[in-house]
Design a protein around this motif. Structure first.
Motif, PDB file in Angstrom:
ATOM      1  N   UNK A  97       0.828  -1.205   0.000  1.00  0.00           N
ATOM      2  CA  UNK A  97       0.000   0.000   0.000  1.00  0.00           C
ATOM      3  C   UNK A  97       0.868   1.262   0.000  1.00  0.00           C
ATOM      4  N   UNK A  98       1.974   1.234   0.735  1.00  0.00           N
ATOM      5  CA  UNK A  98       2.875   2.387   0.759  1.00  0.00           C
ATOM      6  C   UNK A  98       3.473   2.601  -0.628  1.00  0.00           C
ATOM      7  N   UNK A  99       3.945   1.550  -1.230  1.00  0.00           N
ATOM      8  CA  UNK A  99       4.553   1.656  -2.562  1.00  0.00           C
ATOM      9  C   UNK A  99       3.527   2.140  -3.595  1.00  0.00           C
ATOM     10  N   UNK A 100       2.296   1.649  -3.504  1.00  0.00           N
ATOM     11  CA  UNK A 100       1.244   2.103  -4.412  1.00  0.00           C
ATOM     12  C   UNK A 100       0.912   3.569  -4.174  1.00  0.00           C
ATOM     13  N   UNK A 101       0.900   3.973  -2.897  1.00  0.00           N
ATOM     14  CA  UNK A 101       0.647   5.372  -2.567  1.00  0.00           C
ATOM     15  C   UNK A 101       1.722   6.289  -3.124  1.00  0.00           C
ATOM     16  N   UNK A 102       2.980   5.854  -3.011  1.00  0.00           N
ATOM     17  CA  UNK A 102       4.072   6.649  -3.584  1.00  0.00           C
ATOM     18  C   UNK A 102       3.917   6.769  -5.085  1.00  0.00           C
TER      19      UNK A 102
ATOM     20  N   UNK B 175      -2.915   3.832   6.174  1.00  0.00           N
ATOM     21  CA  UNK B 175      -3.240   2.407   6.148  1.00  0.00           C
ATOM     22  C   UNK B 175      -4.153   2.099   7.322  1.00  0.00           C
ATOM     23  N   UNK B 176      -4.677   0.891   7.353  1.00  0.00           N
ATOM     24  CA  UNK B 176      -5.578   0.530   8.454  1.00  0.00           C
ATOM     25  C   UNK B 176      -4.848   0.421   9.791  1.00  0.00           C
ATOM     26  N   UNK B 177      -3.502   0.409   9.749  1.00  0.00           N
ATOM     27  CA  UNK B 177      -2.723   0.299  10.977  1.00  0.00           C
ATOM     28  C   UNK B 177      -2.064   1.619  11.372  1.00  0.00           C
ATOM     29  N   UNK B 178      -2.338   2.672  10.603  1.00  0.00           N
ATOM     30  CA  UNK B 178      -1.772   3.985  10.900  1.00  0.00           C
ATOM     31  C   UNK B 178      -1.142   4.599   9.673  1.00  0.00           C
ATOM     32  N   UNK B 179      -0.741   5.852   9.805  1.00  0.00           N
ATOM     33  CA  UNK B 179      -0.103   6.530   8.679  1.00  0.00           C
ATOM     34  C   UNK B 179       1.351   6.083   8.564  1.00  0.00           C
ATOM     35  N   UNK B 180       1.873   6.143   7.330  1.00  0.00           N
ATOM     36  CA  UNK B 180       3.231   5.656   7.086  1.00  0.00           C
ATOM     37  C   UNK B 180       3.868   6.472   5.973  1.00  0.00           C
TER      38      UNK B 180
ATOM     39  N   UNK C  64      19.097  -9.589   5.007  1.00  0.00           N
ATOM     40  CA  UNK C  64      18.718 -10.208   3.747  1.00  0.00           C
ATOM     41  C   UNK C  64      18.173  -9.223   2.730  1.00  0.00           C
ATOM     42  N   UNK C  65      18.289  -9.587   1.460  1.00  0.00           N
ATOM     43  CA  UNK C  65      17.896  -8.682   0.384  1.00  0.00           C
ATOM     44  C   UNK C  65      16.391  -8.496   0.294  1.00  0.00           C
ATOM     45  N   UNK C  66      15.606  -9.398   0.876  1.00  0.00           N
ATOM     46  CA  UNK C  66      14.150  -9.284   0.820  1.00  0.00           C
ATOM     47  C   UNK C  66      13.569  -8.585   2.042  1.00  0.00           C
ATOM     48  N   UNK C  67      14.438  -8.120   2.926  1.00  0.00           N
ATOM     49  CA  UNK C  67      13.959  -7.480   4.165  1.00  0.00           C
ATOM     50  C   UNK C  67      13.514  -6.049   3.846  1.00  0.00           C
ATOM     51  N   UNK C  68      12.225  -5.806   3.921  1.00  0.00           N
ATOM     52  CA  UNK C  68      11.659  -4.468   3.714  1.00  0.00           C
ATOM     53  C   UNK C  68      10.430  -4.350   4.597  1.00  0.00           C
ATOM     54  N   UNK C  69      10.520  -3.516   5.636  1.00  0.00           N
ATOM     55  CA  UNK C  69       9.493  -3.442   6.673  1.00  0.00           C
ATOM     56  C   UNK C  69       8.933  -2.024   6.732  1.00  0.00           C
ATOM     57  N   UNK C  70       7.605  -1.874   6.786  1.00  0.00           N
ATOM     58  CA  UNK C  70       7.021  -0.535   6.865  1.00  0.00           C
ATOM     59  C   UNK C  70       7.229   0.114   8.230  1.00  0.00           C
TER      60      UNK C  70
ATOM     61  N   UNK D  58       3.516   3.959  18.418  1.00  0.00           N
ATOM     62  CA  UNK D  58       3.942   2.634  18.883  1.00  0.00           C
ATOM     63  C   UNK D  58       2.768   1.865  19.492  1.00  0.00           C
ATOM     64  N   UNK D  59       1.594   2.032  18.883  1.00  0.00           N
ATOM     65  CA  UNK D  59       0.426   1.268  19.323  1.00  0.00           C
ATOM     66  C   UNK D  59       0.597  -0.196  18.943  1.00  0.00           C
ATOM     67  N   UNK D  60      -0.256  -1.049  19.522  1.00  0.00           N
ATOM     68  CA  UNK D  60      -0.212  -2.472  19.181  1.00  0.00           C
ATOM     69  C   UNK D  60      -0.461  -2.679  17.682  1.00  0.00           C
ATOM     70  N   UNK D  61      -1.380  -1.881  17.111  1.00  0.00           N
ATOM     71  CA  UNK D  61      -1.666  -2.015  15.681  1.00  0.00           C
ATOM     72  C   UNK D  61      -0.435  -1.684  14.845  1.00  0.00           C
ATOM     73  N   UNK D  62       0.237  -0.590  15.212  1.00  0.00           N
ATOM     74  CA  UNK D  62       1.431  -0.183  14.457  1.00  0.00           C
ATOM     75  C   UNK D  62       2.525  -1.244  14.561  1.00  0.00           C
ATOM     76  N   UNK D  63       2.807  -1.690  15.784  1.00  0.00           N
ATOM     77  CA  UNK D  63       3.886  -2.658  15.987  1.00  0.00           C
ATOM     78  C   UNK D  63       3.529  -4.040  15.442  1.00  0.00           C
TER      79      UNK D  63
END
Length: 224
Positions: free
Chosen positions: A54-59, A68-73, A83-89, A94-99
């Protein structure tokens, strides 16, 4: 049937039902533990992937900050050592939803690339565990913070497990963290730096202490 046999029957039935209840309770407890350790991580990894998309699509559509449904990003984190596939929003707060969907950004701390301290929290175990391998981080490791237009490159100035503090040690999120313990681990005490701080649980099975890693901005480049 003797009186003794009749008196034993209710006792035996009581023991049977008590044993059955204890067995079911034990199975329920095992199920809960399995959910906490495996189920929450599977669910959170799906959330991380969905939120990243969703972030990439928004950009792509011109948004700098994506809701997003878990907060703004507004950022994604890459750590080459993981690792090369490690990409985390990165979600705001620091709410439970965000974390549960990625890293949480401590409100009031610097934004990516800004002067001050870009302070982040992430789970080490359960809920996607983005910092499970925090102790493996080494001084000099890159932390890449991707925003819509710019990727900020930070380099760690400490190892991942150099500093453990009580969870009440809020000084680690200050604009220039200053360790109250004389000679303790801290960033270079020079004003005007652009810092990053990673925080996670120091212990795997309880959360009294926090493991902390500090880094500083060393470069930036256009986000691909």
């Amino acid at each position: 049937m003797s009186t003794t046999t009749q008196s034993r029957s209710p006792v035996r039935r009581g023991i049977f039902w008590l044993g059955l209840v204890m067995l079911l309770a034990g199975l329920g407890l095992l199920g809960y533990v399995a959910w906490e350790f495996y189920g929450t991580t599977i669910l959170s990894k799906e959330r991380q992937q969905d939120t990243t998309s969703k972030i990439e699509q928004g950009w792509d559509s011109g948004q700098t900050e994506v809701t997003t449904e878990f907060g703004s990003a507004e950022a994604l984190i890459e750590i080459p050592r993981f690792g090369k596939d490690y990409r985390i929003p990165v979600l705001e707060g620091i709410s439970d939803d965000a974390l549960g969907a990625g890293y949480g950004h401590f409100k009031g701390t610097a934004r990516p690339g800004e002067v001050g301290n870009f302070a982040l929290a992430g789970h080490r175990i359960t809920h996607g565990e983005p910092l499970r391998d925090m102790p493996e981080l080494r001084e000099g490791d890159e932390i890449r913070v991707l925003t819509k237009d710019t990727t900020y490159i930070y380099a760690l100035t400490t190892d991942g497990d150099d500093l453990v503090v009580p969870f009440t040690s809020i000084w680690v999120t200050d604009p220039l963290p200053d360790n109250p313990e004389e000679g303790g681990v801290e960033p270079e005490q020079v004003e005007g730096q652009r810092l990053i701080t990673l925080t996670t649980c120091a212990e795997l099975f309880h959360t009294d202490d926090r493991m902390i890693a500090f880094g500083k901005l060393v470069g930036e480049e256009p986000t691909p």
